[in-house]
Design an enzyme around this catalytic site. Structure first.
Site, mmCIF file in Angstrom:
data_model
loop_
_atom_site.group_PDB
_atom_site.id
_atom_site.type_symbol
_atom_site.label_atom_id
_atom_site.label_comp_id
_atom_site.label_asym_id
_atom_site.label_seq_id
_atom_site.Cartn_x
_atom_site.Cartn_y
_atom_site.Cartn_z
ATOM 1 N N TRP A 336 19.688 27.359 0.587
ATOM 2 C CA TRP A 336 20.347 26.395 1.484
ATOM 3 C C TRP A 336 20.760 25.145 0.711
ATOM 4 C CZ3 TRP A 336 17.459 22.210 4.595
ATOM 5 C CH2 TRP A 336 16.327 21.764 3.905
ATOM 6 N N ASP A 337 20.233 24.971 -0.502
ATOM 7 C CA ASP A 337 20.603 23.852 -1.361
ATOM 8 C C ASP A 337 22.128 23.701 -1.422
ATOM 9 O OD1 ASP A 337 18.040 24.940 -1.970
ATOM 10 O OD2 ASP A 337 17.973 23.890 -3.882
ATOM 11 N N GLU A 478 7.783 23.069 2.884
ATOM 12 C CA GLU A 478 7.133 24.354 2.537
ATOM 13 C C GLU A 478 5.640 24.221 2.244
ATOM 14 O OE1 GLU A 478 9.698 25.520 -0.619
ATOM 15 O OE2 GLU A 478 11.203 26.385 0.726
ATOM 16 N N LYS A 590 6.062 18.235 2.011
ATOM 17 C CA LYS A 590 6.701 18.377 0.702
ATOM 18 C C LYS A 590 8.059 17.680 0.654
ATOM 19 C CE LYS A 590 8.193 22.230 -2.270
ATOM 20 N NZ LYS A 590 8.383 23.692 -2.293
ATOM 21 N N GLN A 591 8.735 17.637 1.782
ATOM 22 C CA GLN A 591 10.056 17.010 1.829
ATOM 23 C C GLN A 591 10.376 16.689 3.284
ATOM 24 O OE1 GLN A 591 11.437 20.892 0.321
ATOM 25 N NE2 GLN A 591 13.373 20.385 1.281
HETATM 26 O O1 IFM Z 1 15.561 25.410 -1.382
HETATM 27 C C1 IFM Z 1 14.570 24.731 -2.064
HETATM 28 C C2 IFM Z 1 13.430 24.478 -1.114
HETATM 29 O O2 IFM Z 1 13.831 23.668 -0.042
HETATM 30 C C3 IFM Z 1 12.281 23.817 -1.830
HETATM 31 N N1 IFM Z 1 11.867 24.653 -2.936
HETATM 32 C C4 IFM Z 1 12.937 24.875 -3.902
HETATM 33 C C5 IFM Z 1 14.131 25.531 -3.262
HETATM 34 C C6 IFM Z 1 15.244 25.704 -4.291
HETATM 35 O O3 IFM Z 1 15.664 24.463 -4.758
#
Ligand code: IFM
Length: 734
Positions: A336-337, A478, A590-591
């Site tokens: 999804w990046d 995550e 984590k984010q």
């Molecule tokens: O897509 C990301 C995810 O949100 C966090 N871990 C790394 C992935 C790839 O950058």
């Protein structure tokens, strides 16, 4: 050959060489043109380097990770012998070292003064670019200047098919030919049978005659020249390289041979102006100016540069992987990046590229349908990690980060399902910004509708609570897996279903044939559509009207509370600190997850809700060692709550991700999402560009030391110039 002039705001520089950091710099000095990229390795090689080049779409099978982008045969190779001594920074003495990338043109240069083990001093200058105007061309120029001796200089320019991807070898030799000045090599990937052809021409200019030879070593043809040089008479030369794969032409061998046959060396002075001019046009569309902060200025240009060199311009069947084309990280897989973090730059400045990237999802729709079917759902479910076909390629088990003898189960490929809504969101955003009805009619609508079917089918009815739910998922954060009713997922799914229904109405009016065709093919019966409506109305989307808080997932507020500030100082992620299960039991994230939702769907939430959630989630987010995707979004949301100085801190964390290797993993490749997020943070955060169905507006929030931001974006095909200063903001249609 003189080194080009440095422009501090356009240059990334390295002023001394340290083998400990070489792989980080190799990532930083990646150059390319959207067809292929090479890492910033030295032409002559160095022990411990990660010598790699990648081309979009060239995947081959591997165990565990299913498929990976293949490291190309090495075309950079240039070995130099100075009076019989091999030039190498591993030996002798490096008296001077300077390397710099001019981001205006993608020109990478290196200037070295080197004393050989026998005490001879030579000045060497290397320059290279991968043409943006002629995507199959790479040029390397060199100057060799003995400073205190005279002697024979031997240059060996190879095409090396013996490359690998650290663990796996993917190339099989097919054919080659070597003459004294030119060589070509054809290889094919072992499992996917994709051919690649490379051609090289070596040209050397010297005061004395040049002796030439071609060594026709199998899978490694080498062009060799020998001549004399002295302090008065340095030598210079060019290695001209052509690369074609079977993805661009049915016969790459003939394509390369034809190019070699037409080559008139030296080529640099002819190829350079058109390449530089193409870059100039690119920057006219994409540049962002920040006055008052040189570091931020360079970093935002670096982010844009890295995305531009990875952006497919001629190919709509490929997309940009999480690590762009700059390293082995994530094996070239697409996440999804791309849609949520990188795509906005293209949507608003280079919509043709955005269209290519979104078309990749259309071409891989069958893979998404297969994934839905395999999981027992209707419609299309996009893979968490995607490659050539759109089938799921997330590894199921990987070695544990601390103890490689143990395996960790990776669940993202099974249950991080929000990606289907992210893709729909990106298509809708593209459509709104560009007005590209044709794309929406012919491709976008099919994606949005078939993935909406998945959402409706995946929704679970909870008879006790009289609501639909999505249980057992992973949201953007995550650190928590197997959660129920992740707010981001549920709100996005509801938005997706709603958008799909509106789109159907639009199709009925504006493209009735396509409407009829899709309704029939996707089996969008009245019963099915009524079910979508039902899910929209009864899907659980958490919100507490008392506090304004959105619970990230059910039970999140009951998890152990942690203030991450209390854990400082630390230099590892919360997951490493507490362990996977330990982190899962806490509220550490984590984010941004809820904040990510507030960012993407701003029309649903008022300022109080944004503030309340910002205040709640910010201290619980692992900004420093969590996901690299986080800081830019955090910066945007800090701007939205009127805290530009705090935003700046987060922004710089994103801006330094690769340039300063703040996470310590830049050697794996560029953090593409962070790079896209940096652009978004300036445009949507500090400059405050807001987009809605009725158009766009600005609500700037500048850090106190920034004097001006200026950039262009495209709105419905028209360029708009934006200028923001602490006192004013203005926009003009250019
Ligand atoms: O897509 C990301 C995810 O949100 C966090 N871990 C790394 C992935 C790839 O950058």
């Amino acid at each position: 050959m003189q080194p080009s002039t440095l422009h501090p705001l356009w240059c990334i520089e390295q002023s001394h060489f340290d083998p400990q950091t070489q792989r980080h710099w190799e990532t930083v000095f990646t150059t390319g043109n959207g067809l292929f990229c090479t890492r910033g390795v030295f032409e002559e090689g160095h022990r411990g380097e990660e010598r790699a080049a990648f081309m979009h779409g060239l995947f081959d099978d591997v165990p565990v990770h299913f498929t990976e982008l293949v490291n190309l045969p090495d075309a950079l190779e240039l070995e130099i012998f100075l009076n019989g001594e091999r030039f190498s920074l591993e030996q002798g003495q490096v008296l001077e070292f300077h390397r710099w990338l001019d981001m205006r043109t993608g020109l990478l240069e290196r200037e070295v003064r080197w004393r050989s083990p026998q005490g001879h001093t030579t000045r060497l200058h290397f320059a290279r670019f991968i043409s943006l105007a002629d995507p199959h061309l790479m040029l390397i120029r060199f100057l060799i200047h003995p400073l205190d001796y005279q002697g024979e200089i031997e240059v060996r320019a190879g095409l090396n098919g013996e490359t690998d991807n650290l663990q796996y070898k993917h190339w099989e030799w097919l054919a080659q030919e070597t003459s004294s000045q030119q060589a070509w090599l054809v290889c094919s990937t072992r499992k996917t049978n994709l051919p690649i052809a490379l051609g090289a021409h070596l040209h050397v200019e010297s005061h004395t005659p040049v002796e030439r030879a071609g060594w026709d070593v199998r899978n490694h043809p080498v062009l060799v020249t020998r001549t004399f040089a002295s302090p008065e008479h340095p030598i210079s030369g060019e290695k001209i390289v052509y690369i074609y794969s079977g993805r661009e032409t049915p016969d790459p061998q003939s394509a390369v041979r034809a190019r070699l046959a037409q080559t008139e060396a030296p080529l640099w002075d002819h190829a350079w102006p058109v390449h530089a001019h193409t870059w100039e046009r690119e920057w006219e569309a994409c540049d962002v100016i920040i006055e008052g902060d040189e570091e931020a200025q360079r970093a935002v240009r670096f982010s844009i540069f890295q995305l531009l060199i990875a952006a497919p311009r001629q190919d709509e069947r490929v997309s940009i992987g999480a690590k762009t084309l700059s390293g082995y990280g994530y094996r070239g897989h697409v996440f999804w990046d791309t849609e949520i973090f990188m795509l906005p730059l293209f949507t608003y400045t280079r919509p043709e590229i955005a269209r290519n990237l979104l078309s990749y999802r259309w071409h891989t729709l069958e893979g998404a349908r297969r994934k839905a079917r395999r999981n027992g759902y209707k419609g299309a479910q996009y893979p968490w990690e995607s490659a050539a076909t759109g089938d799921e390629v997330t590894p199921t088990w990987v070695p544990h980060y601390a103890d490689p003898t143990r395996l960790i189960r990776i669940w993202t490929g099974d249950i991080e399902i929000h990606i289907s809504a992210d893709i729909a969101y990106a298509i809708h955003q593209y459509w709104r910004a560009t007005g590209d009805d044709e794309f929406m009619r012919d491709r976008g609508s099919e994606i949005i509708l078939d993935t909406a079917r998945f959402w409706a089918n995946r929704a679970e009815w909870n008879p006790d609570r009289h609501r639909y739910e999505y249980t057992d998922v992973i949201g953007p954060d995550e650190y928590h897996d197997h959660v129920d009713n992740n707010a981001y997922t549920n709100y996005l799914a509801r938005w997706h279903l709603q958008t799909a229904l509106e789109l159907l109405e639009w199709l009925k009016v504006h493209a009735p044939d396509r409407h009829a065709n899709l309704v029939q093919r996707l089996e969008l019966t009245p019963t099915e559509l009524a079910h979508w409506q039902d899910v929209i109305h009864k899907l659980y989307c958490p919100f507490d009207p008392q506090t304004g808080l959105i619970e990230q997932f059910e039970g999140y507020f009951q998890r152990k509370d942690v203030r991450l500030a209390d854990l400082e100082p630390r230099n590892v992620s919360i997951q490493v600190l507490f362990g996977i299960e330990g982190a899962n039991e806490t509220q550490a994230i984590k984010q941004p997850d809820v904040l990510m939702l507030l960012y993407l769907l701003p029309e649903l939430f008022n300022a109080e809700v944004v503030q309340a959630n910002y205040d709640y989630y910010t201290p619980r987010t692992d900004h420093t060692y969590g996901s690299s995707l986080g800081p830019s979004i955090q910066a945007i949301m800090a701007c939205r709550v009127g805290r530009p100085e705090e935003a700046y801190e987060h922004f710089m964390r994103a801006a330094r991700a690769d340039l300063d290797n703040v996470r310590g993993n830049a050697e794996d490749g560029i953090h593409g999402a962070s790079a896209g997020g940096v652009w978004q943070a300036v445009v949507f955060g500090f400059a405050g560009l807001r987009i809605s169905d009725s158009g766009w507006s600005l609500k700037p929030a500048l850090p106190s030391h920034w004097k001006r931001i200026a950039f262009k974006f495209k709105w419905r095909g028209q360029p708009v110039c934006v200028e923001v200063t602490p006192q004013t903001s203005s926009q003009v249609m250019a």
